[in-house]
Design a protein around this motif. Structure first.
Motif, PDB file in Angstrom:
ATOM      1  N   ILE A 138      25.418  31.919  46.847  1.00  0.00           N
ATOM      2  CA  ILE A 138      26.145  33.178  46.876  1.00  0.00           C
ATOM      3  C   ILE A 138      25.704  34.115  48.008  1.00  0.00           C
ATOM      4  O   ILE A 138      26.556  34.723  48.676  1.00  0.00           O
ATOM      5  CB  ILE A 138      26.020  33.899  45.517  1.00  0.00           C
ATOM      6  CG1 ILE A 138      26.526  32.994  44.379  1.00  0.00           C
ATOM      7  CG2 ILE A 138      26.793  35.214  45.532  1.00  0.00           C
ATOM      8  CD1 ILE A 138      27.970  32.587  44.492  1.00  0.00           C
ATOM      9  N   PRO A 139      24.395  34.292  48.285  1.00  0.00           N
ATOM     10  CA  PRO A 139      23.994  35.317  49.267  1.00  0.00           C
ATOM     11  C   PRO A 139      24.596  35.160  50.652  1.00  0.00           C
ATOM     12  O   PRO A 139      24.726  36.160  51.372  1.00  0.00           O
ATOM     13  CB  PRO A 139      22.466  35.172  49.304  1.00  0.00           C
ATOM     14  CG  PRO A 139      22.104  34.634  47.969  1.00  0.00           C
ATOM     15  CD  PRO A 139      23.226  33.697  47.615  1.00  0.00           C
ATOM     16  N   LYS A 162      24.155  36.368  39.847  1.00  0.00           N
ATOM     17  CA  LYS A 162      23.863  34.989  40.241  1.00  0.00           C
ATOM     18  C   LYS A 162      23.122  34.957  41.567  1.00  0.00           C
ATOM     19  O   LYS A 162      22.203  34.150  41.755  1.00  0.00           O
ATOM     20  CB  LYS A 162      25.148  34.174  40.313  1.00  0.00           C
ATOM     21  CG  LYS A 162      24.913  32.693  40.584  1.00  0.00           C
ATOM     22  CD  LYS A 162      26.209  31.907  40.555  1.00  0.00           C
ATOM     23  CE  LYS A 162      25.977  30.431  40.837  1.00  0.00           C
ATOM     24  NZ  LYS A 162      27.249  29.653  40.826  1.00  0.00           N
ATOM     25  N   ALA A 163      23.505  35.823  42.498  1.00  0.00           N
ATOM     26  CA  ALA A 163      22.813  35.879  43.789  1.00  0.00           C
ATOM     27  C   ALA A 163      21.344  36.246  43.593  1.00  0.00           C
ATOM     28  O   ALA A 163      20.452  35.639  44.204  1.00  0.00           O
ATOM     29  CB  ALA A 163      23.497  36.885  44.710  1.00  0.00           C
ATOM     30  N   ALA A 164      21.072  37.235  42.735  1.00  0.00           N
ATOM     31  CA  ALA A 164      19.690  37.629  42.478  1.00  0.00           C
ATOM     32  C   ALA A 164      18.906  36.495  41.828  1.00  0.00           C
ATOM     33  O   ALA A 164      17.742  36.243  42.163  1.00  0.00           O
ATOM     34  CB  ALA A 164      19.661  38.874  41.587  1.00  0.00           C
ATOM     35  N   PHE A 165      19.538  35.797  40.901  1.00  0.00           N
ATOM     36  CA  PHE A 165      18.913  34.645  40.240  1.00  0.00           C
ATOM     37  C   PHE A 165      18.566  33.560  41.261  1.00  0.00           C
ATOM     38  O   PHE A 165      17.455  33.012  41.259  1.00  0.00           O
ATOM     39  CB  PHE A 165      19.876  34.121  39.182  1.00  0.00           C
ATOM     40  CG  PHE A 165      19.480  32.823  38.543  1.00  0.00           C
ATOM     41  CD1 PHE A 165      18.422  32.754  37.651  1.00  0.00           C
ATOM     42  CD2 PHE A 165      20.176  31.655  38.815  1.00  0.00           C
ATOM     43  CE1 PHE A 165      18.065  31.553  37.055  1.00  0.00           C
ATOM     44  CE2 PHE A 165      19.836  30.454  38.226  1.00  0.00           C
ATOM     45  CZ  PHE A 165      18.775  30.399  37.341  1.00  0.00           C
ATOM     46  N   GLN A 166      19.488  33.248  42.158  1.00  0.00           N
ATOM     47  CA  GLN A 166      19.232  32.229  43.175  1.00  0.00           C
ATOM     48  C   GLN A 166      18.109  32.656  44.116  1.00  0.00           C
ATOM     49  O   GLN A 166      17.269  31.835  44.510  1.00  0.00           O
ATOM     50  CB  GLN A 166      20.511  31.956  43.972  1.00  0.00           C
ATOM     51  CG  GLN A 166      21.583  31.239  43.176  1.00  0.00           C
ATOM     52  CD  GLN A 166      22.841  31.001  43.985  1.00  0.00           C
ATOM     53  OE1 GLN A 166      23.297  31.883  44.719  1.00  0.00           O
ATOM     54  NE2 GLN A 166      23.410  29.817  43.867  1.00  0.00           N
ATOM     55  N   ASP A 289      20.155  45.203  37.051  1.00  0.00           N
ATOM     56  CA  ASP A 289      20.548  43.816  36.799  1.00  0.00           C
ATOM     57  C   ASP A 289      20.014  42.864  37.855  1.00  0.00           C
ATOM     58  O   ASP A 289      19.526  41.770  37.535  1.00  0.00           O
ATOM     59  CB  ASP A 289      22.065  43.697  36.670  1.00  0.00           C
ATOM     60  CG  ASP A 289      22.803  44.243  37.886  1.00  0.00           C
ATOM     61  OD1 ASP A 289      22.183  44.951  38.697  1.00  0.00           O
ATOM     62  OD2 ASP A 289      24.011  43.954  38.012  1.00  0.00           O
ATOM     63  N   ASP A 290      20.067  43.263  39.154  1.00  0.00           N
ATOM     64  CA  ASP A 290      19.563  42.339  40.176  1.00  0.00           C
ATOM     65  C   ASP A 290      18.043  42.209  40.111  1.00  0.00           C
ATOM     66  O   ASP A 290      17.493  41.140  40.392  1.00  0.00           O
ATOM     67  CB  ASP A 290      20.040  42.754  41.571  1.00  0.00           C
ATOM     68  CG  ASP A 290      19.713  44.184  41.929  1.00  0.00           C
ATOM     69  OD1 ASP A 290      20.345  45.077  41.357  1.00  0.00           O
ATOM     70  OD2 ASP A 290      18.826  44.393  42.767  1.00  0.00           O
ATOM     71  N   ARG A 291      17.339  43.272  39.706  1.00  0.00           N
ATOM     72  CA  ARG A 291      15.884  43.161  39.525  1.00  0.00           C
ATOM     73  C   ARG A 291      15.563  42.188  38.381  1.00  0.00           C
ATOM     74  O   ARG A 291      14.678  41.345  38.489  1.00  0.00           O
ATOM     75  CB  ARG A 291      15.283  44.532  39.214  1.00  0.00           C
ATOM     76  CG  ARG A 291      15.453  45.573  40.292  1.00  0.00           C
ATOM     77  CD  ARG A 291      14.634  45.243  41.527  1.00  0.00           C
ATOM     78  NE  ARG A 291      14.517  46.394  42.395  1.00  0.00           N
ATOM     79  CZ  ARG A 291      15.389  46.753  43.327  1.00  0.00           C
ATOM     80  NH1 ARG A 291      16.488  46.024  43.484  1.00  0.00           N
ATOM     81  NH2 ARG A 291      15.193  47.809  44.087  1.00  0.00           N
ATOM     82  N   PHE A 292      16.316  42.330  37.285  1.00  0.00           N
ATOM     83  CA  PHE A 292      16.076  41.473  36.125  1.00  0.00           C
ATOM     84  C   PHE A 292      16.331  40.010  36.472  1.00  0.00           C
ATOM     85  O   PHE A 292      15.497  39.136  36.179  1.00  0.00           O
ATOM     86  CB  PHE A 292      16.984  41.912  34.971  1.00  0.00           C
ATOM     87  CG  PHE A 292      16.886  41.027  33.744  1.00  0.00           C
ATOM     88  CD1 PHE A 292      15.973  41.309  32.752  1.00  0.00           C
ATOM     89  CD2 PHE A 292      17.702  39.908  33.607  1.00  0.00           C
ATOM     90  CE1 PHE A 292      15.870  40.494  31.627  1.00  0.00           C
ATOM     91  CE2 PHE A 292      17.612  39.097  32.486  1.00  0.00           C
ATOM     92  CZ  PHE A 292      16.691  39.384  31.497  1.00  0.00           C
ATOM     93  N   TRP A 293      17.475  39.708  37.091  1.00  0.00           N
ATOM     94  CA  TRP A 293      17.824  38.310  37.337  1.00  0.00           C
ATOM     95  C   TRP A 293      17.006  37.689  38.463  1.00  0.00           C
ATOM     96  O   TRP A 293      16.821  36.472  38.495  1.00  0.00           O
ATOM     97  CB  TRP A 293      19.324  38.186  37.601  1.00  0.00           C
ATOM     98  CG  TRP A 293      20.103  38.330  36.334  1.00  0.00           C
ATOM     99  CD1 TRP A 293      20.866  39.380  35.937  1.00  0.00           C
ATOM    100  CD2 TRP A 293      20.150  37.383  35.257  1.00  0.00           C
ATOM    101  NE1 TRP A 293      21.386  39.163  34.689  1.00  0.00           N
ATOM    102  CE2 TRP A 293      20.963  37.937  34.242  1.00  0.00           C
ATOM    103  CE3 TRP A 293      19.591  36.124  35.044  1.00  0.00           C
ATOM    104  CZ2 TRP A 293      21.235  37.282  33.045  1.00  0.00           C
ATOM    105  CZ3 TRP A 293      19.854  35.463  33.856  1.00  0.00           C
ATOM    106  CH2 TRP A 293      20.664  36.039  32.878  1.00  0.00           C
ATOM    107  N   PHE A 294      16.489  38.501  39.369  1.00  0.00           N
ATOM    108  CA  PHE A 294      15.540  37.972  40.355  1.00  0.00           C
ATOM    109  C   PHE A 294      14.278  37.486  39.651  1.00  0.00           C
ATOM    110  O   PHE A 294      13.786  36.384  39.902  1.00  0.00           O
ATOM    111  CB  PHE A 294      15.198  39.050  41.391  1.00  0.00           C
ATOM    112  CG  PHE A 294      14.225  38.593  42.439  1.00  0.00           C
ATOM    113  CD1 PHE A 294      14.671  37.921  43.564  1.00  0.00           C
ATOM    114  CD2 PHE A 294      12.865  38.835  42.311  1.00  0.00           C
ATOM    115  CE1 PHE A 294      13.779  37.493  44.545  1.00  0.00           C
ATOM    116  CE2 PHE A 294      11.963  38.415  43.279  1.00  0.00           C
ATOM    117  CZ  PHE A 294      12.423  37.736  44.404  1.00  0.00           C
ATOM    118  N   ALA A 295      13.745  38.324  38.759  1.00  0.00           N
ATOM    119  CA  ALA A 295      12.557  37.925  37.995  1.00  0.00           C
ATOM    120  C   ALA A 295      12.856  36.716  37.110  1.00  0.00           C
ATOM    121  O   ALA A 295      12.018  35.806  36.986  1.00  0.00           O
ATOM    122  CB  ALA A 295      12.062  39.102  37.144  1.00  0.00           C
TER     123      ALA A 295
END
Length: 381
Positions: A138-139, A162-166, A289-295
């Protein structure tokens, strides 16, 4: 007596209705104007404009689909990897099932040219495959780079999870390949660097947002570079299986690897803490949300990497009686992966209405980190 009160509420609701109507009119006005303009043009121009509108809608529809479809997402992806076996890179004993069978009677012959693959390397390659082959990266997608009318997606409540998760997974992969190059993939850190591992590390250090064209002109998109890194990792493991490469599974290397992992987790928990201090807007914090899914992505990757580490260093873990501690650390990581809220809230920790999902994630990170540090201290005795 009640007429003035009734009339007051009637007027209030009339004002609310007029306000909503005005807002809808403002939103719809550009579309109505374009519709009238479009109807008054010739069929050639209408065909061109219609094709452009269709392409625009399809472009963003594909992007939205990719951000919402998490193919093969499974927190238990590494559950089969925790096997008790000899150290990675060591010759496989005869009769273990990995040695080649003889031509007569199916009996196994000594596996003089077969060594154990590295589960760490396999998990790393599998996670790259998950990020860029099983899912779209995604990024670096053009729609991701364009943002929401020029606003970066991670500054909106839409389409950035999803981008943060990846990116969280990729942070772990970069850390892991660095350790493979510097310590694990060479004898006592003084031998020649393995070329496959070096190229894998260089590939994963590529710009995470690269598209076909950058500020300096044409460039390689991120997914193609990461796919090359995956091939190099698998080539290293093939070479290791033929006893042509080195995996230095020593206790001090395991200590250093755990040091790096615990430092990485500590850094991410600090990012969560900073966001919690910057805002307590609950459901309305657009950056939570992006902080959470990055972690979450980090924990998702480390769960597999540490299970692979357990397999690669199995003899050392058994010798130092670390099996119970290691199992507890894995269980803590797996418990953290059960936390998958549909909407992320960054509220005050004492709030009854706005939970703090960032605080919960930070707790799990620090628990896993403390257990990694405890294992490291036992290894250092």
């Amino acid at each position: 007596m009640l007429d003035p009160i009734v009339n007051f509420f009637v007027r209030v609701f009339q004002w609310i209705g007029r306000g909503i109507g005005l807002l809808v009119g403002v939103i719809l006005w550009p579309f109505l104007w374009v519709g009238r303009w479009y109807a008054g043009k010739g069929w050639i121009l209408r065909a061109i404009v219609g094709a452009l509108i269709f392409a625009f809608v399809a472009f963003y529809a594909y992007f939205i689909w990719q951000t919402q479809h998490w193919a093969n997402f499974n927190p238990d992806y590494s559950v089969e990897r925790a096997k008790e076996k000899v150290l990675a890179g060591e010759p496989v004993p005869a009769g273990t099932g990995d040695a080649s069978a003889s031509a007569t009677g199916g009996a196994t012959s000594p596996a003089t040219n077969v060594c154990n693959r590295s589960e760490i390397v396999d998990v790393t390659a599998d996670l790259i495959d998950f990020n860029v082959n099983q899912n779209a990266w995604i990024p670096s997608m053009l729609a991701s780079k364009l943002g929401f009318f020029g606003i970066a997606w991670n500054h909106t409540p839409f389409l950035d999870n999803k981008a943060a998760f990846q990116l969280g997974i990729n942070q772990v992969l970069r850390r892991t390949t660095t350790e493979l190059v510097d310590t694990l993939g060479r004898a006592r850190g003084t031998s020649q660097i393995d070329q496959n591992l070096q190229e894998a590390r260089t590939g994963l250090a590529w710009d995470e947002n690269a598209w076909y064209i950058g500020w300096r002109g044409p460039t390689r998109p991120t997914p193609s570079v990461y796919r090359e890194a995956e091939r190099k990792l698998r080539a290293f493991n093939t070479s290791l299986e033929k006893c042509q490469s080195t995996f230095d599974a020593r206790a001090d290397n395991l200590m250093q690897f755990l040091d790096r992992i615990s430092g990485d987790m500590g850094s991410t928990s600090d990012i969560l803490r900073a966001r919690m201090e910057a805002s307590n807007a609950g459901w309305f914090d657009l950056r939570a949300d992006d902080r959470f899914w990055f972690a979450y992505g980090q924990l998702y990757a480390y769960y597999g990497i540490l299970r692979g580490t357990r397999a690669d260093f199995s003899a050392i873990i058994q010798e130092r009686n670390l099996t119970t501690l290691w199992t507890r650390m894995e269980e803590q990581l797996r418990t953290a992966l059960n936390m998958q809220p549909g909407l992320i809230s960054n509220g005050n920790e004492s709030s009854a209405l706005f939970p703090s999902h960032l605080a919960n994630m930070g707790f799990h990170l620090l628990r896993a980190r403390s257990q990694a540090i405890e294992i490291r201290s036992v290894l250092d005795r």
